[in-house]
Scaffold this motif. Structure first.
Motif, mmCIF file in Angstrom:
data_model
loop_
_atom_site.group_PDB
_atom_site.id
_atom_site.type_symbol
_atom_site.label_atom_id
_atom_site.label_comp_id
_atom_site.label_asym_id
_atom_site.label_seq_id
_atom_site.Cartn_x
_atom_site.Cartn_y
_atom_site.Cartn_z
ATOM 1 N N GLU A 32 -90.958 68.088 -17.236
ATOM 2 C CA GLU A 32 -92.346 67.949 -16.785
ATOM 3 C C GLU A 32 -93.287 67.680 -17.956
ATOM 4 O O GLU A 32 -94.220 66.876 -17.843
ATOM 5 C CB GLU A 32 -92.779 69.201 -16.016
ATOM 6 C CG GLU A 32 -94.164 69.086 -15.423
ATOM 7 C CD GLU A 32 -94.290 68.007 -14.354
ATOM 8 O OE1 GLU A 32 -95.407 67.466 -14.224
ATOM 9 O OE2 GLU A 32 -93.309 67.683 -13.662
ATOM 10 N N ASP A 33 -93.040 68.332 -19.093
ATOM 11 C CA ASP A 33 -93.852 68.070 -20.288
ATOM 12 C C ASP A 33 -93.756 66.601 -20.696
ATOM 13 O O ASP A 33 -94.762 65.976 -21.058
ATOM 14 C CB ASP A 33 -93.387 68.938 -21.471
ATOM 15 C CG ASP A 33 -93.582 70.418 -21.242
ATOM 16 O OD1 ASP A 33 -94.560 70.812 -20.570
ATOM 17 O OD2 ASP A 33 -92.742 71.197 -21.756
ATOM 18 N N ILE A 34 -92.568 66.050 -20.603
ATOM 19 C CA ILE A 34 -92.350 64.646 -20.975
ATOM 20 C C ILE A 34 -92.985 63.726 -19.942
ATOM 21 O O ILE A 34 -93.622 62.723 -20.294
ATOM 22 C CB ILE A 34 -90.851 64.349 -21.135
ATOM 23 C CG1 ILE A 34 -90.201 65.291 -22.164
ATOM 24 C CG2 ILE A 34 -90.625 62.874 -21.506
ATOM 25 C CD1 ILE A 34 -90.840 65.304 -23.531
ATOM 26 N N TYR A 35 -92.834 64.058 -18.663
ATOM 27 C CA TYR A 35 -93.457 63.239 -17.619
ATOM 28 C C TYR A 35 -94.970 63.169 -17.823
ATOM 29 O O TYR A 35 -95.580 62.099 -17.694
ATOM 30 C CB TYR A 35 -93.171 63.791 -16.218
ATOM 31 C CG TYR A 35 -91.711 63.930 -15.863
ATOM 32 C CD1 TYR A 35 -90.735 63.086 -16.391
ATOM 33 C CD2 TYR A 35 -91.301 64.922 -14.976
ATOM 34 C CE1 TYR A 35 -89.408 63.231 -16.055
ATOM 35 C CE2 TYR A 35 -89.964 65.066 -14.628
ATOM 36 C CZ TYR A 35 -89.019 64.221 -15.174
ATOM 37 O OH TYR A 35 -87.715 64.378 -14.835
ATOM 38 N N LYS A 36 -95.562 64.300 -18.150
ATOM 39 C CA LYS A 36 -97.017 64.335 -18.375
ATOM 40 C C LYS A 36 -97.409 63.466 -19.563
ATOM 41 O O LYS A 36 -98.422 62.759 -19.508
ATOM 42 C CB LYS A 36 -97.485 65.776 -18.589
ATOM 43 C CG LYS A 36 -97.496 66.600 -17.328
ATOM 44 C CD LYS A 36 -97.905 68.041 -17.625
ATOM 45 C CE LYS A 36 -97.820 68.889 -16.365
ATOM 46 N NZ LYS A 36 -98.072 70.311 -16.650
#
Length: 94
Positions: A83-87
């Motif tokens: 999720e951190d990477i998606y953001k």
């Protein structure tokens, strides 16, 4: 296929790190330390490049899968989620 498989694999990696089942490759490499896992990411990156240049599509796909797995393990060690990477990717897309 979607990001669901990446999220699921990450959850499995976290579960293996937490529960440390016998015979788990994830546990084996995590126990060797972050530097070891980081080197594995580097090795797999080189294998992706070589496969791309000279080993064909199927080998390339296999090596990318290996790279993604090792990268997810390194992310777990660092406490970084998919999720951190998606953001971050979403932020860059704007």
């Amino acid at each position: 296929m979607s990001s669901i498989i990446i999220d699921d694999l990450y959850k499995i990696i976290i579960d293996r790190i937490d529960k440390k089942p016998a015979g788990s490759y994830t546990v084996e490499i995590v126990n060797k330390g972050k530097a070891y896992v980081a080197r594995k990411v580097g090795e797999e990156s080189v294998e992706v490049i070589v496969a791309s240049l000279s080993e064909g599509r199927e080998r390339f796909i296999s090596e990318v899968a290996d790279l993604l797995y090792h990268l997810l393990v390194l992310m777990a060690i660092e406490g970084v989620t998919p999720e951190d990477i998606y953001k971050e990717l979403e932020r860059r897309r704007k």
